[in-house]
Motif scaffolding. Sequence first.
Motif, PDB file in Angstrom:
ATOM      1  N   TYR A  27      39.772  21.748  47.361  1.00 22.46           N
ATOM      2  CA  TYR A  27      40.180  22.679  48.413  1.00 22.46           C
ATOM      3  C   TYR A  27      41.679  22.573  48.626  1.00 22.46           C
ATOM      4  O   TYR A  27      42.262  21.482  48.545  1.00 22.46           O
ATOM      5  CB  TYR A  27      39.438  22.376  49.715  1.00 22.46           C
ATOM      6  CG  TYR A  27      39.497  23.524  50.690  1.00 22.46           C
ATOM      7  CD1 TYR A  27      38.851  24.719  50.412  1.00 22.46           C
ATOM      8  CD2 TYR A  27      40.210  23.419  51.876  1.00 22.46           C
ATOM      9  CE1 TYR A  27      38.908  25.786  51.297  1.00 22.46           C
ATOM     10  CE2 TYR A  27      40.269  24.480  52.772  1.00 22.46           C
ATOM     11  CZ  TYR A  27      39.618  25.666  52.469  1.00 22.46           C
ATOM     12  OH  TYR A  27      39.675  26.715  53.347  1.00 22.46           O
ATOM     13  N   TYR A  37      35.835  30.284  48.726  1.00 21.82           N
ATOM     14  CA  TYR A  37      37.080  30.695  48.063  1.00 21.82           C
ATOM     15  C   TYR A  37      37.096  32.183  47.708  1.00 21.82           C
ATOM     16  O   TYR A  37      37.740  32.607  46.758  1.00 21.82           O
ATOM     17  CB  TYR A  37      37.313  29.867  46.800  1.00 21.82           C
ATOM     18  CG  TYR A  37      38.438  28.867  46.897  1.00 21.82           C
ATOM     19  CD1 TYR A  37      39.453  28.850  45.948  1.00 21.82           C
ATOM     20  CD2 TYR A  37      38.494  27.935  47.911  1.00 21.82           C
ATOM     21  CE1 TYR A  37      40.484  27.925  46.009  1.00 21.82           C
ATOM     22  CE2 TYR A  37      39.518  27.007  47.992  1.00 21.82           C
ATOM     23  CZ  TYR A  37      40.516  27.009  47.046  1.00 21.82           C
ATOM     24  OH  TYR A  37      41.544  26.108  47.126  1.00 21.82           O
ATOM     25  N   ALA A  50      40.498  33.699  47.157  1.00 26.97           N
ATOM     26  CA  ALA A  50      41.351  33.208  46.078  1.00 26.97           C
ATOM     27  C   ALA A  50      41.502  34.264  44.985  1.00 26.97           C
ATOM     28  O   ALA A  50      40.645  35.135  44.802  1.00 26.97           O
ATOM     29  CB  ALA A  50      40.756  31.939  45.475  1.00 26.97           C
ATOM     30  N   SER A  52      48.020  30.981  50.754  1.00 31.15           N
ATOM     31  CA  SER A  52      46.798  31.628  50.300  1.00 31.15           C
ATOM     32  C   SER A  52      46.860  33.111  50.650  1.00 31.15           C
ATOM     33  O   SER A  52      46.240  33.560  51.621  1.00 31.15           O
ATOM     34  CB  SER A  52      45.572  30.967  50.950  1.00 31.15           C
ATOM     35  OG  SER A  52      44.388  31.560  50.479  1.00 31.15           O
TER      36      SER A  52
END
Length: 306
Positions: free
Chosen positions: A69, A108, A111, A187
């Motif tokens: 992570y 995620y 991502a 992110s």
Amino acid sequence: MAVEITPAQNGNMGSAVTGFTVAGATAEDYAALRQAVYRDRIIVLKDQQDITPEEFVELGRHFGTIVPYYEETYHHPDHPEIFVSSNLSADGRPLGVPRTGRFWHADYMFAQEPLSVTVFAQKILPPGRRGTYFIDMVKAFRDLPESLKQEARVTRASHSVRRFFKIRPGDVFRPLGDLIREVEKISPPAVHNTVVTHPVTGEEILYVSEGFTDHLIGAERDSLLRDLLEASGQLDETFTDPHIVLHTYEPGEIVIWDNRALVHCALHATDPSAPVMSHRVTTVDGHPFDANPTPAGRGAGTGSAK
């Protein structure tokens, strides 16, 4: 004792796995487990009470390349590959982050390369029920009216972590604007097809979540995202929608699921002070995340929905 995989009956999701140990499993055993994850969405390894953190990491590596992570506050103190959720402390420092995942999401999802497989162990069970709700987003897409399927197929979805980013100890007294800019830099939002094609099974997956999907690109109406979330069961606050399945944990279980095909939401213990801890590793499996990433007709831009 040989490894045995027993699929759920009557069309239910998941398989139970008995006779498994990390030390004793063969390449053929792991191949069968991977096949079962893609086929059955979830597999539950029984009798894993004695698995060590080292073995847990080794188990994860058989499902792909482990992706730690991105926030270190979630890391196991000795094994950064392991994501820790707990309300415990050691040497005056928190062990992981408490009460994570209480919203619909896939791990995620925000991502640029989303995760493929999640390996989860509830290490300390609190009193009462502790579990995870799941929705099979292949079935959710299959159950949509044809008109909604067609609308979804020609859009892309933007996913962001900003709604559920947890404030870190060092963030106290920081200006909110600075923190948001840092989160977006570390992110940034990711854009994926609203309907993803599974690279192993070939099935179409409705790839949206209440927690991370903030808008659809190329949609002809603002209400489309809400309609898709509602149809899949993610807006049902009673958790009684027929798409929702609850897995409650038993001691010694390790639960492994197909992170492309499922969204999930944590069911936390009623008493937030009761000791609780879980470990998780997450992987990318070497297959393309989406077997059909740029089909004709899908929106190619990155702007907001109309």
